[in-house]
Design a protein around this motif. Structure first.
Motif, PDB file in Angstrom:
ATOM      1  N   LYS A 194      59.283  -0.132 -56.154  1.00 35.17           N
ATOM      2  CA  LYS A 194      58.466  -1.346 -56.295  1.00 35.17           C
ATOM      3  C   LYS A 194      58.576  -2.241 -55.062  1.00 35.17           C
ATOM      4  O   LYS A 194      57.607  -2.864 -54.641  1.00 35.17           O
ATOM      5  CB  LYS A 194      58.929  -2.149 -57.515  1.00 35.17           C
ATOM      6  CG  LYS A 194      58.381  -1.629 -58.818  1.00 35.17           C
ATOM      7  CD  LYS A 194      57.007  -2.221 -59.051  1.00 35.17           C
ATOM      8  CE  LYS A 194      56.259  -1.395 -60.085  1.00 35.17           C
ATOM      9  NZ  LYS A 194      54.818  -1.567 -60.008  1.00 35.17           N
ATOM     10  N   ARG A 196      59.616  -1.390 -51.938  1.00 31.78           N
ATOM     11  CA  ARG A 196      59.374  -0.771 -50.634  1.00 31.78           C
ATOM     12  C   ARG A 196      58.137  -1.364 -49.937  1.00 31.78           C
ATOM     13  O   ARG A 196      58.186  -1.800 -48.797  1.00 31.78           O
ATOM     14  CB  ARG A 196      59.184   0.733 -50.817  1.00 31.78           C
ATOM     15  CG  ARG A 196      60.072   1.710 -49.986  1.00 31.78           C
ATOM     16  CD  ARG A 196      60.731   1.141 -48.838  1.00 31.78           C
ATOM     17  NE  ARG A 196      62.157   1.358 -48.754  1.00 31.78           N
ATOM     18  CZ  ARG A 196      62.741   2.264 -47.963  1.00 31.78           C
ATOM     19  NH1 ARG A 196      62.040   3.059 -47.199  1.00 31.78           N
ATOM     20  NH2 ARG A 196      64.047   2.341 -47.927  1.00 31.78           N
ATOM     21  N   ASP A 197      57.007  -1.397 -50.670  1.00 34.51           N
ATOM     22  CA  ASP A 197      55.776  -1.881 -50.044  1.00 34.51           C
ATOM     23  C   ASP A 197      55.840  -3.370 -49.723  1.00 34.51           C
ATOM     24  O   ASP A 197      55.225  -3.839 -48.774  1.00 34.51           O
ATOM     25  CB  ASP A 197      54.588  -1.626 -50.977  1.00 34.51           C
ATOM     26  CG  ASP A 197      54.361  -0.133 -51.158  1.00 34.51           C
ATOM     27  OD1 ASP A 197      54.747   0.629 -50.252  1.00 34.51           O
ATOM     28  OD2 ASP A 197      53.823   0.259 -52.213  1.00 34.51           O
ATOM     29  N   ARG A 198      56.606  -4.096 -50.546  1.00 26.22           N
ATOM     30  CA  ARG A 198      56.654  -5.540 -50.336  1.00 26.22           C
ATOM     31  C   ARG A 198      57.269  -5.895 -48.984  1.00 26.22           C
ATOM     32  O   ARG A 198      56.875  -6.856 -48.348  1.00 26.22           O
ATOM     33  CB  ARG A 198      57.446  -6.249 -51.451  1.00 26.22           C
ATOM     34  CG  ARG A 198      57.050  -5.906 -52.873  1.00 26.22           C
ATOM     35  CD  ARG A 198      55.557  -6.057 -53.174  1.00 26.22           C
ATOM     36  NE  ARG A 198      54.926  -7.328 -52.880  1.00 26.22           N
ATOM     37  CZ  ARG A 198      54.761  -8.313 -53.758  1.00 26.22           C
ATOM     38  NH1 ARG A 198      55.200  -8.206 -54.985  1.00 26.22           N
ATOM     39  NH2 ARG A 198      54.153  -9.422 -53.398  1.00 26.22           N
ATOM     40  N   TYR A 199      58.251  -5.082 -48.538  1.00 24.99           N
ATOM     41  CA  TYR A 199      58.869  -5.337 -47.223  1.00 24.99           C
ATOM     42  C   TYR A 199      57.820  -5.293 -46.116  1.00 24.99           C
ATOM     43  O   TYR A 199      57.837  -6.082 -45.178  1.00 24.99           O
ATOM     44  CB  TYR A 199      59.915  -4.268 -46.898  1.00 24.99           C
ATOM     45  CG  TYR A 199      61.165  -4.299 -47.728  1.00 24.99           C
ATOM     46  CD1 TYR A 199      62.040  -5.372 -47.664  1.00 24.99           C
ATOM     47  CD2 TYR A 199      61.497  -3.226 -48.545  1.00 24.99           C
ATOM     48  CE1 TYR A 199      63.204  -5.369 -48.414  1.00 24.99           C
ATOM     49  CE2 TYR A 199      62.657  -3.213 -49.293  1.00 24.99           C
ATOM     50  CZ  TYR A 199      63.512  -4.295 -49.226  1.00 24.99           C
ATOM     51  OH  TYR A 199      64.654  -4.290 -49.963  1.00 24.99           O
ATOM     52  N   PHE A 200      56.900  -4.303 -46.246  1.00 22.45           N
ATOM     53  CA  PHE A 200      55.907  -4.125 -45.180  1.00 22.45           C
ATOM     54  C   PHE A 200      54.798  -5.169 -45.266  1.00 22.45           C
ATOM     55  O   PHE A 200      54.195  -5.529 -44.259  1.00 22.45           O
ATOM     56  CB  PHE A 200      55.320  -2.709 -45.244  1.00 22.45           C
ATOM     57  CG  PHE A 200      56.296  -1.649 -44.785  1.00 22.45           C
ATOM     58  CD1 PHE A 200      56.425  -1.344 -43.431  1.00 22.45           C
ATOM     59  CD2 PHE A 200      57.095  -0.983 -45.699  1.00 22.45           C
ATOM     60  CE1 PHE A 200      57.338  -0.384 -43.007  1.00 22.45           C
ATOM     61  CE2 PHE A 200      58.011  -0.022 -45.278  1.00 22.45           C
ATOM     62  CZ  PHE A 200      58.129   0.283 -43.933  1.00 22.45           C
ATOM     63  N   GLU A 201      54.500  -5.646 -46.496  1.00 24.96           N
ATOM     64  CA  GLU A 201      53.441  -6.645 -46.672  1.00 24.96           C
ATOM     65  C   GLU A 201      53.858  -8.026 -46.192  1.00 24.96           C
ATOM     66  O   GLU A 201      53.011  -8.837 -45.822  1.00 24.96           O
ATOM     67  CB  GLU A 201      53.100  -6.801 -48.163  1.00 24.96           C
ATOM     68  CG  GLU A 201      52.371  -5.627 -48.782  1.00 24.96           C
ATOM     69  CD  GLU A 201      52.491  -5.648 -50.309  1.00 24.96           C
ATOM     70  OE1 GLU A 201      52.171  -4.616 -50.916  1.00 24.96           O
ATOM     71  OE2 GLU A 201      52.922  -6.681 -50.883  1.00 24.96           O
TER      72      GLU A 201
ATOM     73  N   HIS B 112      57.815   6.276 -43.494  1.00 23.46           N
ATOM     74  CA  HIS B 112      57.471   7.564 -44.095  1.00 23.46           C
ATOM     75  C   HIS B 112      58.441   8.674 -43.728  1.00 23.46           C
ATOM     76  O   HIS B 112      58.282   9.803 -44.180  1.00 23.46           O
ATOM     77  CB  HIS B 112      56.045   7.964 -43.708  1.00 23.46           C
ATOM     78  CG  HIS B 112      55.022   7.060 -44.315  1.00 23.46           C
ATOM     79  ND1 HIS B 112      54.477   5.993 -43.638  1.00 23.46           N
ATOM     80  CD2 HIS B 112      54.496   7.025 -45.554  1.00 23.46           C
ATOM     81  CE1 HIS B 112      53.634   5.352 -44.433  1.00 23.46           C
ATOM     82  NE2 HIS B 112      53.629   5.961 -45.607  1.00 23.46           N
TER      83      HIS B 112
END
Lengths: 477, 224
Positions: A194, A196-201, B112
């Protein structure tokens, strides 16, 4: 907002004792933390000597605080970052909001920061249209549950595994409702995925700083999960929140504190990740934030320098005092009503929010001294608690019943003949009530005390009588 | 109008001047004896401590053996034979072609990559810790994003204590780490990522690498 609610300690602690889920969670703390620390301490023969060094180092720092803060500021500038001096919570909040707006931030990832809790930064950012995302697993859990941390190292220590499962099912509604979350590893994998993506956003990463280094202008985070490093490496701006007393002269000096901190906190020889961050991404760096800011909070701390409470500023926030405190073990962290619970919280909270707003906390201790015996920087916690008790008495904050009780005792103490007379008859009376059982289960005027345990009845003569008898037979010299 | 900075400094100065710790001397260093080892004892200490922190360790004789050791490790754990390398001669210049099944690429990670192979600044025996730093040749993302982090430690990079680790970095930067000479990040890494935030149960692989594998090379680092 994390509004101090420490004056509700009596009600909150009663509720805590009656809460079976909380008691289950606290039970684990009791059986794990104490032996974990002890094992780590036993492996390092120099540990006690290192505690002395850590104490002396902190004293040295507090005796040169202005100098080291200025040196730090200079070094941050030279490495391309900026220091923001903030005398109170409001100033820190406005500074952070301004920086986030400069970065055009919509979401902010956060590493664990107690200073962030102290200034209620999450609520403030939310109110201003910026979404804060906690990334430390414990902070993430309590953010979903809309709770506050109950321990400075394990913020979700009051939550059981079963409750985490419920919380994830309620919030991760896009996932298969019938999925199995029996294995705690599945819970962690779910949180990892959950977040993981928040770090990049995220546009901005906010972390705390356990220490910051005058020599190099670095801020230091100590973590086990790696979330703090992702938080400060992936967004375009890194903001580190810290407070003035956390400065350390040199990189080597920091290692003295790092040799006592994790051992005291989690019983680890070293936490998994200890990261020193200095300035923004360098010209040739392939990754890292483009801006580096340090928010340096005072919030009343500087006023305690050079006064009777100065020693509390040695604290390095390991949590050992709460891990070893029988009162914390019984009531958990929320009863204390603000950011810092346990013995150190009972000293810091009155200092930072006013003793009149935390009047019960200095009394939430039997002064057994376990906290002082494990403190890595040897803060004399019982002595400082007594200082607050005296201050409350002097300022008339102590409740009337206690004041008149103390007054009565003081009057007897100043009249020795009467004192001895009363003590002699008092012990006889208690023995009579105990009726040969050795303890009293109902005591007039102390029903609250005897409701939960028996009062041991005096077993013989008073101290004064025994003393006189021994002297006359030559038993004591 | 006085600024927050002026007000804070004024209160701090007033406090320092009446403090009984004003001018208190700085204590000298106390470096635990444990790390003060050399030779084989140092290697053994590092291995013992790293393994106690749940890292895995293998030793190889020469730098040339590293690619095979990486391939063995991934195969042994049924992990895909794909690695992302730091653009640093200590790992990038090795003969990866010798392992035809291994798919390699080089550079920072975008999240990735499943496994990274990186050099270290130092291996610190006292706690089995790796010192890694960010830089052009050592992207920080490779230390934190992949699920598996494989680190290569050459014999002359192994030190006993944290202080020796800092000394090694100072030596690379003319003896002074102030005035922006520090890398953006220097991390002390001891074992793989973990958390005990769910019901006090210690779980491995929270947000950083789930596995940390150390390949110790019994040779000096290649000069470049």
């Amino acid at each position: 907002m994390f509004v101090p609610n420490s004056n509700a300690f009596p009600e909150k602690s009663s509720n805590a004792i009656a809460d079976p889920q909380l008691q289950e969670a606290l039970g684990l703390l009791r059986v794990q933390s104490i032996p974990n620390r002890l094992k780590a301490v036993d492996k390092l023969p120099e540990f006690e000597a290192l505690r002395d060094r850590a104490r002396d180092l902190k004293d040295h720092i507090l005796g040169h605080l202005d100098q080291y803060l200025l040196q730090f500021e200079e070094q941050v500038k030279l490495s391309g970052g900026e220091v923001h001096w903030c005398s109170d919570a409001e100033s820190a909040r406005q500074t952070i909001l301004r920086l986030c707006r400069e970065a055009g931030a919509k979401t902010v990832t956060k590493g664990k920061t107690m200073i962030g809790e102290e200034i209620s930064i999450n609520d403030f950012l939310s109110e201003n249209g910026i979404e804060p995302v906690e990334t430390d697993l414990g902070e993430y859990i309590i953010q979903l549950r809309k709770e506050t941390p109950s321990h400075i190292i394990g913020p979700a220590i009051h939550v059981t595994k079963r409750q985490v499962e419920q919380t994830f099912r309620e919030h991760h509604t896009d996932l298969e409702p019938a999925r199995s979350l029996e294995d705690p590893n599945a819970l962690m994998a779910e949180a990892r995925a959950k977040l993981r993506d928040r770090y990049f956003e995220a546009d901005v990463g906010i972390t705390g700083a356990n220490f910051f280094i005058a020599e190099t202008g670095s801020t230091v985070i100590v973590t086990n999960e790696g979330n703090g490093d992702l938080t400060q490496t992936l967004p375009k701006m890194h903001i580190a929140l810290t407070s003035i007393e956390k400065v350390v002269p040199t990189l080597d000096d920091a290692m003295t504190l790092l040799r006592v901190l994790p051992r005291s906190a989690t019983g680890q020889e070293l936490s998994v990740y200890v990261t020193f961050s200095t300035g923004p991404r360098r010209q040739t760096d392939p990754d890292g934030p483009k801006a580096f800011h340090v928010v340096l909070l005072d919030n009343g701390r500087s006023g305690y320098l050079g006064g009777p409470m100065q020693e509390m500023l040695r604290c390095i926030r390991c949590g050992a005092c709460m891990d070893h405190c029988p009162v914390y073990h019984a009531v958990g962290g929320h009863a204390y009503g603000w950011v810092y619970p346990g013995p150190i919280g009972s000293i810091l909270t009155p200092a930072l929010v006013g003793v009149e707003n935390a009047k019960h906390l200095p009394h939430a201790s039997s002064l057994c001294g376990r906290c002082e015996s494990v403190c890595p920087v040897r803060i004399p916690i019982p002595k400082l608690l007594r200082h607050w008790r005296e201050e409350e008495f002097t300022r008339g904050i102590t409740p009337a019943v206690q004041r008149s009780g103390l007054g009565l005792w003081a009057w007897f103490a100043k009249h020795p003949a009467l004192y001895r007379f009363a003590a002699r008859w008092g012990t006889r009376l208690l023995r009579l009530i105990a009726d040969g059982r050795g303890s009293v289960s109902v005591l007039p005027l102390a029903g609250g005390w005897t409701k939960h345990r028996d009062f041991p009845a005096p077993q013989g003569k008073t101290f004064h009588d025994q003393w006189r008898a021994q002297r006359s037979t030559g038993g004591a010299k | 109008m006085s600024t927050d900075r002026d007000r804070m400094l004024a209160t701090i100065r007033a406090g320092v001047s009446r403090s009984n710790t004003k001018g208190a001397p700085k204590p000298g260093p106390l470096v635990p004896e444990r790390g003060q080892q050399t030779g084989r004892a140092l290697v053994e200490l590092f291995r013992k401590q790293a393994e106690a922190a749940a890292a895995t360790v293998v030793e190889v004789a020469r730098a040339e053996d590293v690619p095979a050791a990486v391939a063995d490790y991934l195969r042994g754990r049924n992990l895909p034979p794909q690695i992302r390398l730091s653009p640093d001669a200590r790992v990038n210049a090795l003969d990866w072609k010798s392992q035809p099944l291994l798919e390699t690429s080089t550079g920072a990670s975008d999240g990735h990559d499943l496994a990274s192979v990186t050099p270290v600044l130092a291996g610190v025996a006292e706690t089995g810790t790796l010192m890694v730093h960010s830089g052009a040749a050592t992207p920080n993302t490779l230390h934190f994003l992949p699920e598996t982090h494989i680190a290569v430690v050459y014999a002359d990079e192994l030190v006993g204590t944290y202080e020796e680790g800092w000394k090694a970095l100072r030596a690379q930067r003319a003896g002074d780490l102030s005035k922006g000479a520090m890398p953006r990040t220097v991390s002390f890494v001891t074992g793989p990522s973990r958390s005990a935030d769910i019901g006090k149960i210690l779980l491995m692989g929270a947000h950083g690498p789930k596995r940390l594998h150390v390949i110790m090379v019994d040779a000096k680092r290649p000069r470049h």
